[in-house]
Design an enzyme around this catalytic site. Structure first.
Site, PDB file in Angstrom:
ATOM      1  N   HIS A 263      67.116 -18.499  -4.908  1.00 45.52           N
ATOM      2  CA  HIS A 263      65.859 -18.200  -4.198  1.00 45.52           C
ATOM      3  C   HIS A 263      64.748 -17.710  -5.134  1.00 45.52           C
ATOM      4  O   HIS A 263      64.465 -16.532  -5.250  1.00 45.52           O
ATOM      5  CB  HIS A 263      66.055 -17.263  -3.005  1.00 45.52           C
ATOM      6  CG  HIS A 263      66.921 -16.068  -3.180  1.00 45.52           C
ATOM      7  ND1 HIS A 263      66.812 -15.190  -4.244  1.00 45.52           N
ATOM      8  CD2 HIS A 263      67.905 -15.574  -2.379  1.00 45.52           C
ATOM      9  CE1 HIS A 263      67.687 -14.220  -4.098  1.00 45.52           C
ATOM     10  NE2 HIS A 263      68.362 -14.434  -2.989  1.00 45.52           N
TER      11      HIS A 263
ATOM     12  N   ASP B 183      69.043 -19.704   3.307  1.00 45.80           N
ATOM     13  CA  ASP B 183      69.422 -18.288   3.156  1.00 45.80           C
ATOM     14  C   ASP B 183      69.452 -17.623   4.528  1.00 45.80           C
ATOM     15  O   ASP B 183      69.125 -16.440   4.677  1.00 45.80           O
ATOM     16  CB  ASP B 183      68.454 -17.566   2.218  1.00 45.80           C
ATOM     17  CG  ASP B 183      68.986 -16.210   1.735  1.00 45.80           C
ATOM     18  OD1 ASP B 183      70.196 -15.954   1.897  1.00 45.80           O
ATOM     19  OD2 ASP B 183      68.192 -15.403   1.229  1.00 45.80           O
TER      20      ASP B 183
END
Length: 378
Positions: A210, A267
């Site tokens: 991320h 996520d």
């Protein structure tokens, strides 16, 4: 099963071709080219989406759920075009992680989608970049634990993808060992220097977890982890929900990396697909969801983002909007790229003869009409 005269996405050429598609025994058996496509057909076929970083959805937290809950949850992913996932840990005790792995293995052959591997996100991360991870459960890399995990995952036919902060004591040996034994490694929750990042890449680390989130940012006199990720040749994960990164930064990432090196990941946590309220994320309690944002309220009044409530289909639409790219370019970020990154492109991520018949039928407005997993309509 034969689908005639459809527009089929060609990942190598990044275009749609008109063809007849034959599926047999869960595999793409034949693709008979019949002409050029313009991407505007009523029947367009694209590869199934692949999410290599997701902690749960539909009220189910992957690290704490049993086989039945995982199977139930898989329907949420299928509905949104996700045909393959890597159930992802949060930082937890070793025995909790091992229990999760066993439940995923039990669910694998009963799930509506493919559980192809495990993504170990924590506990081998930097406490200074913990994000929503429980500080008490974060630790330095442990080779004996790695042996247990490899035996339970790779030796049983699944893939293993590991997020690690490469600056931790013992990280180099851990990365080298993991890769030699068949795992793939991503750098995340880290404040590593450029020199440390370069060494980790030399050892085989191939991605960043991320991007921009839980890592040192760009400064004009110090590239930080984020800057090194942008200029390197590795893949970068992007959470394209409009919350973790603003549209302009997503566009910046595209201009630096191109569609070929970006991997969209959700996520997502247990609240994905549910109403606003308070939920749990692994061992982290009290995650609040408001206006699509999942966060923890800190004692000092500040907020820490705790995963997301999005899915890859929503992110695909956002990515096209934020960057101005067409579907034929954007599709790489949720099909070919993640499959290559975690080592499953030999059977997933594109529509090619001999590969698993995971595919989605879209209408001319990019809405999902049908989802197929291993040749079966879900």
């Amino acid at each position: 099963m034969r689908i005639k005269n459809a527009e089929i996405y060609n990942s190598f050429r990044k275009c749609f071709i008109r063809a007849d598609l034959e599926v047999e025994n869960g595999k793409f058996a034949e693709i008979l080219y019949t002409g050029s496509g313009d991407g505007k057909s009523e029947t367009r076929i694209v590869p199934g989406f692949i999410d290599i970083h997701t902690h749960g959805a539909a009220g189910v937290d992957m690290i704490s759920s049993d086989c039945d809950k995982l199977i139930e949850m898989s329907g949420y992913y299928a509905k949104n075009g996700v045909t393959t996932v890597f159930p992802s840990t949060s930082s937890a005790k070793h025995e909790v992680i091992m229990k999760m792995i066993e439940q995923v293995k039990k669910a694998k052959n009963k799930s509506k989608i493919n559980f192809e591997g495990i993504h170990l996100e924590g506990p081998y991360i930097n406490k200074n970049k913990a994000g929503a991870h429980n500080l008490k459960l974060i630790k330095n890399p442990d080779l004996s634990e790695l042996d247990d995990i490899i035996s339970a995952v790779i030796d049983c036919g699944l893939k293993l993808h590991i997020t690690i902060a490469p600056e931790l004591d013992g990280a180099y040996e851990f990365i080298e060992t993991a890769i030699k034994k068949g795992a793939t490694v991503s750098m995340g929750h880290t404040e590593a220097s450029g020199e440390v990042i370069k060494k980790a890449v030399e050892l085989g680390a191939n991605s960043f977890t991320h991007l921009f989130n839980a890592m040192s940012p760009i400064h004009h006199r110090n590239a930080g982890v984020a800057g090194n990720a942008l200029v390197g040749k590795t893949y970068v994960e992007v959470i394209c929900d409009g919350i973790h990164l603003c549209p302009e930064v997503v566009n910046l990432v595209y201009k630096a990396k191109g569609c070929e090196k970006i991997i969209l990941v959700s996520d997502s946590m247990a609240a994905a697909g549910l109403a606003e309220g308070e939920y749990n994320l692994g061992a982290t309690r009290g995650v609040i969801v408001e206006n699509g944002k999942a966060y923890i309220k800190n004692p000092d009044g500040t907020e820490t983002i705790a995963g997301s409530t999005t899915n890859l289909y929503k992110e695909l639409i956002n990515f096209m909007k934020f960057t101005g790219k067409s579907l034929k370019d954007a599709l790489l970020t949720i099909t070919k790229n993640p499959a290559e990154c975690v080592g499953i492109y030999n059977k997933k991520g594109s529509i090619e003869t001999g590969k698993d018949a995971d595919f989605i039928v879209l209408d001319k407005n990019n809405a999902i009409k049908e989802v197929y997993v291993n040749g079966e309509k879900i």
